[in-house]
Write a protein that holds these residues in place. Structure first.
Motif, short mmCIF file in Angstrom:
data_model
loop_
_atom_site.label_atom_id
_atom_site.label_comp_id
_atom_site.label_asym_id
_atom_site.label_seq_id
_atom_site.Cartn_x
_atom_site.Cartn_y
_atom_site.Cartn_z
N PRO A 183 0.76 -1.24 -0.01
CA PRO A 183 0.19 -0.18 0.01
C PRO A 183 1.01 1.33 -0.11
O PRO A 183 0.53 2.28 -0.52
N PHE A 184 1.98 1.31 0.53
CA PHE A 184 2.79 2.60 0.60
C PHE A 184 3.54 2.69 -0.58
O PHE A 184 3.60 3.61 -1.29
N ALA A 185 3.92 1.65 -1.38
CA ALA A 185 4.50 1.61 -2.51
C ALA A 185 3.43 2.30 -3.49
O ALA A 185 3.87 2.94 -4.60
N ILE A 186 2.04 1.80 -3.62
CA ILE A 186 1.25 2.24 -4.44
C ILE A 186 1.01 3.75 -4.09
O ILE A 186 0.75 4.72 -4.88
N TYR A 187 0.99 4.13 -2.81
CA TYR A 187 0.68 5.51 -2.53
C TYR A 187 1.75 6.39 -2.93
O TYR A 187 2.05 7.68 -3.66
N CYS A 188 3.25 5.94 -2.94
CA CYS A 188 4.31 6.61 -3.39
C CYS A 188 4.44 6.85 -5.05
O CYS A 188 4.81 7.89 -5.60
N THR A 189 3.74 5.77 -5.42
CA THR A 189 3.75 5.90 -7.01
C THR A 189 2.71 7.06 -7.33
O THR A 189 3.12 7.96 -8.36
N LEU A 190 1.53 6.81 -6.98
CA LEU A 190 0.70 7.83 -7.27
C LEU A 190 0.92 9.45 -6.79
O LEU A 190 0.67 10.26 -7.58
N ALA A 191 1.60 9.59 -5.86
CA ALA A 191 1.99 10.76 -5.16
C ALA A 191 3.06 11.18 -6.13
O ALA A 191 3.19 12.69 -6.66
N GLY A 192 4.07 10.55 -6.53
CA GLY A 192 5.12 10.93 -7.56
C GLY A 192 4.61 11.38 -8.93
O GLY A 192 4.81 12.31 -9.35
N LEU A 193 3.45 10.41 -9.56
CA LEU A 193 2.95 10.73 -10.73
C LEU A 193 2.27 12.16 -10.79
O LEU A 193 2.20 12.77 -11.34
N GLY A 194 1.39 12.06 -9.53
CA GLY A 194 0.71 13.58 -9.27
C GLY A 194 1.64 14.74 -9.14
O GLY A 194 1.26 15.57 -9.61
N SER A 195 2.76 14.50 -8.70
CA SER A 195 3.85 15.69 -8.54
C SER A 195 4.22 15.96 -9.87
O SER A 195 4.57 17.25 -10.07
N LEU A 196 4.20 15.15 -10.88
CA LEU A 196 4.94 15.42 -12.13
C LEU A 196 3.91 15.66 -13.08
O LEU A 196 4.25 16.28 -14.13
N ALA A 197 2.75 15.53 -12.78
CA ALA A 197 1.55 16.11 -13.54
C ALA A 197 1.60 17.41 -14.21
O ALA A 197 1.64 17.55 -15.41
N PRO A 198 1.93 18.32 -13.22
CA PRO A 198 1.91 19.90 -13.69
C PRO A 198 3.01 20.04 -14.82
O PRO A 198 3.01 20.69 -15.46
N PHE A 199 4.14 19.23 -14.73
CA PHE A 199 5.25 19.60 -15.55
C PHE A 199 5.06 18.67 -16.98
O PHE A 199 5.41 19.27 -17.90
N ILE A 200 4.18 17.63 -16.98
CA ILE A 200 3.80 17.01 -18.14
C ILE A 200 2.78 17.65 -18.86
O ILE A 200 2.85 17.74 -20.15
N ILE A 201 1.68 18.11 -18.16
CA ILE A 201 0.71 18.88 -18.65
C ILE A 201 1.04 20.29 -19.33
O ILE A 201 0.65 20.52 -20.57
N GLY A 202 1.68 20.94 -18.34
CA GLY A 202 1.89 22.22 -18.88
C GLY A 202 3.44 23.02 -19.06
O GLY A 202 3.69 23.35 -19.48
#
Length: 52
Positions: A33-52
């Motif tokens: 569960p912690f690994a899943i959370y870290c993956t989602l949090a990491g992707l979420g933090s990269l989203a602004p750079f990927i989108i915009g």
């Protein structure tokens, strides 16, 4: 000066108790569960750079 000592002791006690709890907790459970959370949090933090 007394506040510094009190804060240091409180931080030590909190860190000790948290470490003790986590070691006992993960002896019987996995980190998936912690690994899943870290993956989602990491992707979420990269989203602004990927989108915009």
């Amino acid at each position: 000066m007394e506040w510094l000592l009190a804060g240091s002791v409180a931080a030590f006690v909190a860190a000790y108790l948290a470490t003790r709890f986590l070691v006992r907790h993960f002896e019987n459970r996995t980190l998936i569960p912690f690994a899943i959370y870290c993956t989602l949090a990491g992707l979420g933090s990269l989203a602004p750079f990927i989108i915009g």
